[in-house]
Design an enzyme around this catalytic site. Structure first.
Site: not given
Lengths: 120, 120, 120, 120
Positions: D41, D70
């Site tokens: 963001e 992951r």
């Protein structure tokens, strides 16, 4: 039903395309968002299913995020899928959609769940 | 093309459904993820377009996020769209999909861009 | 770190809130989108983790989709999480964010993966 | 607050990173999903805001979709943002996150709304 064509996949990449005809157009004559999302879903699940079939596993779509970037009214939509993650339980594909001039029209991220094939 | 039926909307809610037939099934016989995404897209854009048409504005899908929760092989898929945000430039709809037993099968969040109608 | 407070969950619902202070504001003084996404992630993973802990399983965020609907500059942000799907491998939560006047500010859909706890 | 570092952007690319410290870890010691979403963001909105500032326009996050691929427990998270669409009303960024070994850890698609700056 929507005229999707899928081309060969090696488990890393898959390509496809569809013609911009009335069956994929919405009321204003533009390509319907569902056509992009549906094509991305097909590319990602078919490519994953082919890759895991030999291990006795199946692939099912889990989520599909598609952004629509540019209105298209005719020609073909070309899709290029790229496998970004190959986990034990999920694979993630990114799909770029371009028009006949190569301009980006839509983008998808598709998560595919990989499960053991149920005994039939 | 996919047999979608859309029912009346008041700008706050919209309902629809489709029958689980081969045209919306993928290779394993389940409802194709693209059918849910496409239905959500249709509900959200049609309901928004109807609501803003009197102001001389049009509606176009901007993004579609759909999660697939439960495999369905027959019957009907029932969609209930609920308008969650009505901004100047975008509307946001949430769509819940249920099977004939009322179980949640898929969920969508659809963002629809609202623009001034181009002079024709 | 961001001042998030989480309240009790029964595995179906969870609530939380955070104060609109500088640590969650971006350059224009509005609540940063990452604060909504982070709060949704915390609510969904904590509520799932608590619910599956007794079965010896753990919960990890898999995807987070957040839409930002209304700028907020002060007061509190109130979050209400609702579990929408409880599958073997994934749970899905919907989180609604409101300001002190109860107006919807943001919306999240969070998918949480549930796995067996690795032997320690 | 979370130790994010952002590097120069030319409106097409932007890079950043953060250290994996307790302030970005969740209860199991892994990087919190909100840290990836928040970093994506920041990258997308800052890069867009810088690019449109000279036209008297501002940028605000509209939606953020992040997939966690992951688990990472230490080192740094490296973010590479790539602008994929530059429309009149919205820009779309894709952000890839890698660990110190260059392995993909998370992926974001961020839509940023571009608006005229309100008179102050």
């Amino acid at each position: 039903v929507l005229g999707f064509e899928l081309f060969d996949s090696d488990g890393e990449r898959i390509r496809g395309r569809f013609a911009v005809e009335d069956r994929v157009r919405q009321a204003y004559g533009l390509v319907h968002g569902g056509a992009y999302a549906g094509m991305a879903e097909s590319l990602a699940t078919v490519a994953t299913a082919q890759a895991v079939a030999t291990e006795g596993r199946i692939a099912m779509g889990q989520s599909n995020h598609t952004s629509f970037l540019r209105p298209v009214t005719d020609g073909h939509i070309h899709a290029e899928g790229r496998q970004r993650h190959r986990g034990r339980g999920t694979w993630v594909w990114q799909v770029d959609f371009t028009d006949d001039e190569g301009r980006l029209c839509a983008l998808s991220l598709v998560t595919v769940a990989v499960r053991r094939r149920p005994p039939s």
